[in-house]
Design a protein around this motif. Sequence first.
Motif, PDB file in Angstrom:
ATOM      1  N   LYS A  12       0.719  -0.964  -0.016  1.00 47.51           N
ATOM      2  CA  LYS A  12      -0.125   0.157   0.079  1.00 47.51           C
ATOM      3  C   LYS A  12       0.840   1.343   0.009  1.00 47.51           C
ATOM      4  CE  LYS A  12      -3.900  -2.131   1.882  1.00 47.51           C
ATOM      5  NZ  LYS A  12      -5.357  -2.086   2.665  1.00 47.51           N
ATOM      6  N   LYS A  29      -2.279   1.228  -4.126  1.00 49.31           N
ATOM      7  CA  LYS A  29      -1.704  -0.310  -4.333  1.00 49.31           C
ATOM      8  C   LYS A  29      -0.878  -0.443  -5.367  1.00 49.31           C
ATOM      9  CE  LYS A  29      -4.229  -3.456  -2.694  1.00 49.31           C
ATOM     10  NZ  LYS A  29      -5.303  -4.591  -2.502  1.00 49.31           N
ATOM     11  N   PHE A  81      -4.364   9.953  -0.634  1.00 53.77           N
ATOM     12  CA  PHE A  81      -5.109   8.934  -1.148  1.00 53.77           C
ATOM     13  C   PHE A  81      -4.586   7.676  -0.938  1.00 53.77           C
ATOM     14  CE2 PHE A  81      -6.798  12.804  -2.763  1.00 53.77           C
ATOM     15  CZ  PHE A  81      -8.091  12.869  -2.465  1.00 53.77           C
ATOM     16  N   GLY A  82      -5.168   6.425  -0.894  1.00 55.40           N
ATOM     17  CA  GLY A  82      -4.530   5.180  -0.803  1.00 55.40           C
ATOM     18  C   GLY A  82      -4.343   4.516  -2.146  1.00 55.40           C
ATOM     19  N   ASP A 121      -6.444   2.076  -3.957  1.00 60.23           N
ATOM     20  CA  ASP A 121      -6.760   1.149  -3.204  1.00 60.23           C
ATOM     21  C   ASP A 121      -8.417   0.970  -2.976  1.00 60.23           C
ATOM     22  OD1 ASP A 121      -6.751  -0.790  -1.071  1.00 60.23           O
ATOM     23  OD2 ASP A 121      -5.413   0.369   0.287  1.00 60.23           O
ATOM     24  N   GLU A 150     -10.089  -0.541  -0.671  1.00 60.47           N
ATOM     25  CA  GLU A 150     -10.289  -0.188   0.781  1.00 60.47           C
ATOM     26  C   GLU A 150     -10.263   1.120   1.296  1.00 60.47           C
ATOM     27  OE1 GLU A 150      -7.996  -3.154   2.915  1.00 60.47           O
ATOM     28  OE2 GLU A 150      -8.553  -4.652   1.796  1.00 60.47           O
ATOM     29  N   ASP A 151      -9.607   2.145   0.499  1.00 59.56           N
ATOM     30  CA  ASP A 151      -9.579   3.493   0.924  1.00 59.56           C
ATOM     31  C   ASP A 151     -10.627   4.387   0.191  1.00 59.56           C
ATOM     32  OD1 ASP A 151      -8.313   6.030   2.069  1.00 59.56           O
ATOM     33  OD2 ASP A 151      -6.560   5.077   2.079  1.00 59.56           O
ATOM     34  N   LYS A 152     -10.382   5.931   0.511  1.00 61.13           N
ATOM     35  CA  LYS A 152     -11.430   6.517  -0.098  1.00 61.13           C
ATOM     36  C   LYS A 152     -11.103   6.575  -1.559  1.00 61.13           C
ATOM     37  CE  LYS A 152      -9.009  10.568   1.590  1.00 61.13           C
ATOM     38  NZ  LYS A 152      -8.952  11.865   1.912  1.00 61.13           N
ATOM     39  N   LYS A 153     -12.150   7.027  -2.322  1.00 61.83           N
ATOM     40  CA  LYS A 153     -11.853   7.295  -3.872  1.00 61.83           C
ATOM     41  C   LYS A 153     -11.068   8.376  -4.373  1.00 61.83           C
ATOM     42  CE  LYS A 153     -15.225   6.440  -6.751  1.00 61.83           C
ATOM     43  NZ  LYS A 153     -16.406   6.555  -7.309  1.00 61.83           N
ATOM     44  N   TRP A 154     -10.383   8.102  -5.382  1.00 63.22           N
ATOM     45  CA  TRP A 154      -9.479   9.286  -5.906  1.00 63.22           C
ATOM     46  C   TRP A 154     -10.530  10.212  -6.488  1.00 63.22           C
ATOM     47  CZ3 TRP A 154      -4.407   6.960  -8.423  1.00 63.22           C
ATOM     48  CH2 TRP A 154      -3.725   6.196  -7.449  1.00 63.22           C
ATOM     49  N   ARG A 194       0.858   5.712  -0.081  1.00 62.80           N
ATOM     50  CA  ARG A 194       0.037   7.122   0.045  1.00 62.80           C
ATOM     51  C   ARG A 194       0.298   7.914  -1.219  1.00 62.80           C
ATOM     52  NH1 ARG A 194      -4.011   6.084   2.742  1.00 62.80           N
ATOM     53  NH2 ARG A 194      -4.451   8.148   2.743  1.00 62.80           N
TER      54      ARG A 194
END
Length: 451
Positions: A347, A374, A371-372, A395, A397-401, A349
């Motif tokens: 992962k 992968k 933003f997350g 990612d 599992e993270d917030k949308k870009w 950032r």
Amino acid sequence: MLNLSQYNKPETEKLNQFKTIQDLKNRPHYKILNKILIGFLVFGILILFLPWTQNISGQGAVTTLKPNQRPQTIQSLISGRIEKWYIQEGDFVKKGDTIVFISEIKEDYLDPNLVENTKAQMEAKKRSVTSYDGKINSLSNQIGAIENERKLKFQQAKNKVQQALLKIKSDSMDLEAVKTQVKIAKTQYNRAVQLNKDGLKPLTDVEEKRLKLQEVDAKIITQENKFLASKNELINAKVELNRINAEYYEKKSKAESDQFTAMSNQYDTEAQVNKLKNQYANYKIRNGMYYITAPQNGYVNRAIQSGIGENIKEGTAIVSIMPSKYDIAVETFIAPMDFPLIKKGEKVRVWFDGWPTIVFSGWPGMSYGTFGGKIVAIENYISENGKYRVLIAPDPEDKKWPEQLSIGSGAQTLALLNNVPIWYEIWRTLNGFPPNYYQSKSEKNATKDKK
């Protein structure tokens, strides 16, 4: 002056007698300043023991996840002259929409009826193949008739040979019979001569037996001639047998040779038919290449070629389009020293140019506007800029870009590694050591199980 001599030392004790010096020593804010400095010193020492997340920074740009979603140019597959434009820059085009129409410039394809003429040639060659089929079948029938006739003639000749053998056998038996008659006639003649000498037979009987003996002698010569003639007939029959075989094999070989020639011509014509089919298909496909169409839905970014009547070569880029639907990603570049620490699936950032961001690289939990991501692909060959290319996808599992991101805008990344004290990170940075190798929980458990 170094004031090393004892006689040159300043008399500081005499300064204490002045009131101003005494007031300076008794002021309270100097004590407060000392306490503040000591507090900052203690606070700084405590900060050195706070946890710090090691990271690998990179800089890149926004791109797409799949190659078919990236900006592309549309090329002309054939040489031609630009005749008409159907779009302008900024237009949205769907898959199959016509972008530009070009005309032919090569002399081999200038005939407007080229496709129809090629098709007519191909049909004529097909009829020629059919004619060769008929000729081959006729020659096959002719070869069969020759073979049947040869068999009949051969059987007839064999019958003549058999007849000659039987005739020789018959003539041989007749010859033996005549020889027996000669012996009998000689015996009778000799007996008649002896009896005549003894006076038992008259001379007329002797003459009669002599005449009969002469007749039998003449008959044996005739029979021998007849026997030899029968042998000659047998030889002639065998010669005829060989002649029939030779004659009909020659006829059959000639017919087979004609048949093979026809087959060879047929195969050659079929090859020409296939070649004409290929040309016909190529010409037909080429006619469809005069209209250059969009390969997918997208926006026309830029018209690379311009004008009317301009000649272009095959493979020349005409327009640049950007697909309307794409999966966004970030391509970043990392230093070779950090490359062994990067793994697929880790992962990352990410923060983007033009997007409000406050980043604390060592404390990702305190960062804002990141933003997350992968890691989905790692290029194992170094790029021209001396770094390794890494592709990062959002990612799930993270917030949308942000949806406002455009392809090509700048982006910066942080790959999070291990947690270490700040003092260790400062010491590592000053000595130029690489970050600690990161291991996930599953890898750590696997290592423990191995041990």
